[in-house]
Write an enzyme that holds these catalytic residues in place. Structure first.
Site, short mmCIF file in Angstrom:
data_model
loop_
_atom_site.label_atom_id
_atom_site.label_comp_id
_atom_site.label_asym_id
_atom_site.label_seq_id
_atom_site.Cartn_x
_atom_site.Cartn_y
_atom_site.Cartn_z
N GLN A 1 1.01 -1.33 -0.25
CA GLN A 1 0.14 0.07 -0.25
C GLN A 1 1.06 1.13 0.20
OE1 GLN A 1 -3.41 0.13 -0.66
NE2 GLN A 1 -3.65 -1.43 -0.67
N SER A 2 2.19 1.24 -0.72
CA SER A 2 3.05 2.77 -0.98
C SER A 2 1.91 3.63 -1.42
CB SER A 2 4.87 2.12 -1.14
OG SER A 2 4.27 2.96 -1.68
N ASN A 3 2.61 4.88 -0.79
CA ASN A 3 1.70 5.62 -1.26
C ASN A 3 2.58 6.56 -2.43
OD1 ASN A 3 -0.76 6.79 -0.06
ND2 ASN A 3 0.72 6.38 2.05
#
Ligand SMILES: *Cc1c(COP(=O)(O)O)cnc(C)c1O
Length: 333
Positions: free
Chosen positions: A91-93
């Site tokens: 879920q890396s921005n």
């Protein structure tokens, strides 16, 4: 998944005088908004608290990573790159915004992520695919293993005739932190009397740039547990940007909001998410900005931040992560 053994990235170019200008990918300046109802709920005076809206940076869901990408991608282009390779949590921005930057610039993007492909994509992962990035699943690796897999992926691309550049974990390097030195200068112009700038600490580039602009005494980092040696990373980048004597002890970092580890939803963070939403209509995220507000709240409780002291909470984004977080349903009770 544990990223805490990711060592600080080496500076990838001469930070004092890079031979290129930053790209302009975001919308600047971002707003600085008063947060009077949240201030009084925290025990501050109504006029003490402001929110720097770096969630409203423009590109593909917004967030702090755009400011760093303006520099790191400029560096990659200066070296002739045609493909961007980077890493992060699923879920890396940062991964999502690297995908967006690549789309904007017509570059290929390969994201090397830990674990296996999930049955159903949500949050940032959904956007990664929408933005046209190719995903490489690295399986059960630690932070170091993930970096190795990214370098191997870049080598495979090179052998296939592409021109890849690896953007560091979280976009954090001396070069990437320049974007947050600019943000710090922007913030000081908007709020000259600021005493405390409170920000989530992940891979370190954001806090480092703010320290370079505003000084170590003004910036309170709230560690999210994203990386081992996070404080050392901040120190490395901020020292390089200030070419000065910055002692690591001068950095203000709270380690009390990590809870059971990076990405877990702590009770303090859940409370902070509700408080910001119900007082100001502002949505924080469960991994970073919710922890930052929980840390700010703890700092008011223990007297590190006092009524009458102008305080800015940096909203670094993360909304897609809210929709991608498996524990978020618990918030609804
Ligand atoms: C990455 C991130 C941070 C932390 O920034 P670093 O420069 O990695 O320390 C804070 N908030 C959000 C929403 C992020 O995505």
């Amino acid at each position: 998944m544990d990223f805490r053994n990711t060592e600080p990235a080496q500076s990838d170019t001469d930070p004092a005088d890079p031979p290129f200008s930053p790209l302009r990918l975001g919308t600047w300046p971002t707003p600085l908004e008063p947060a009077p109802r949240l201030a009084t709920a925290l025990g501050l005076r109504a006029e003490d608290l402001w929110i720097k809206r770096d969630d409203l940076t423009g590109l593909a869901g917004g967030g702090n990573k755009i400011r760093k990408l303006e520099w790191t991608v400029a560096g990659a282009l200066a070296k002739g790159a045609g493909t961007l390779v980077t890493t992060g949590a699923a879920q890396s921005n940062h991964a999502r915004l690297t995908a967006a930057a690549g789309a904007r610039l017509g570059l290929d993007v390969v994201l090397v992520l830990p674990g296996e492909p999930p049955a159903a994509a949500s949050g940032n992962l959904l956007l990664d695919s929408l933005l046209g990035a190719r995903l490489v699943w690295a399986g059960d690796v630690d932070g170091e293993g993930l970096e190795t897999r990214a370098r191997e992926t870049a080598e495979e691309l090179r052998q296939a005739g592409a021109a890849p550049a690896v953007i560091p974990f979280g976009g954090s390097s001396v070069l990437g932190a320049r974007g947050y030195r600019e943000a710090g200068q922007e913030l000081l112009e908007q709020c000259p009397g600021v005493r405390h700038i409170v920000v989530a600490l992940g891979s370190g580039g954001t806090m480092a740039g703010l320290v370079a602009a505003a000084g170590a005494r003004q910036v309170l980092g709230v560690d999210t547990g994203a990386r081992r040696e996070a404080v050392a990373a901040v120190h490395e980048y901020a020292s390089a940007l200030t070419q000065g004597a910055l002692a690591v002890e001068e950095l203000r970092v709270r380690g009390d909001q990590i809870g059971a580890g990076y990405g877990t939803l702590t009770p303090q963070t859940a409370d902070a998410l509700s408080l910001a939403a119900r007082c100001e209509g502002v949505v924080l995220d469960p991994v970073y900005t919710g922890r930052a507000l929980a840390g700010l709240r703890a700092a008011v409780r223990d007297g590190d931040i006092r009524p009458g002291e102008t305080t800015v909470l940096v909203h670094t984004g993360g909304l897609p992560g809210f929709f991608g977080h498996s524990g978020i349903q618990a918030l609804l009770g």
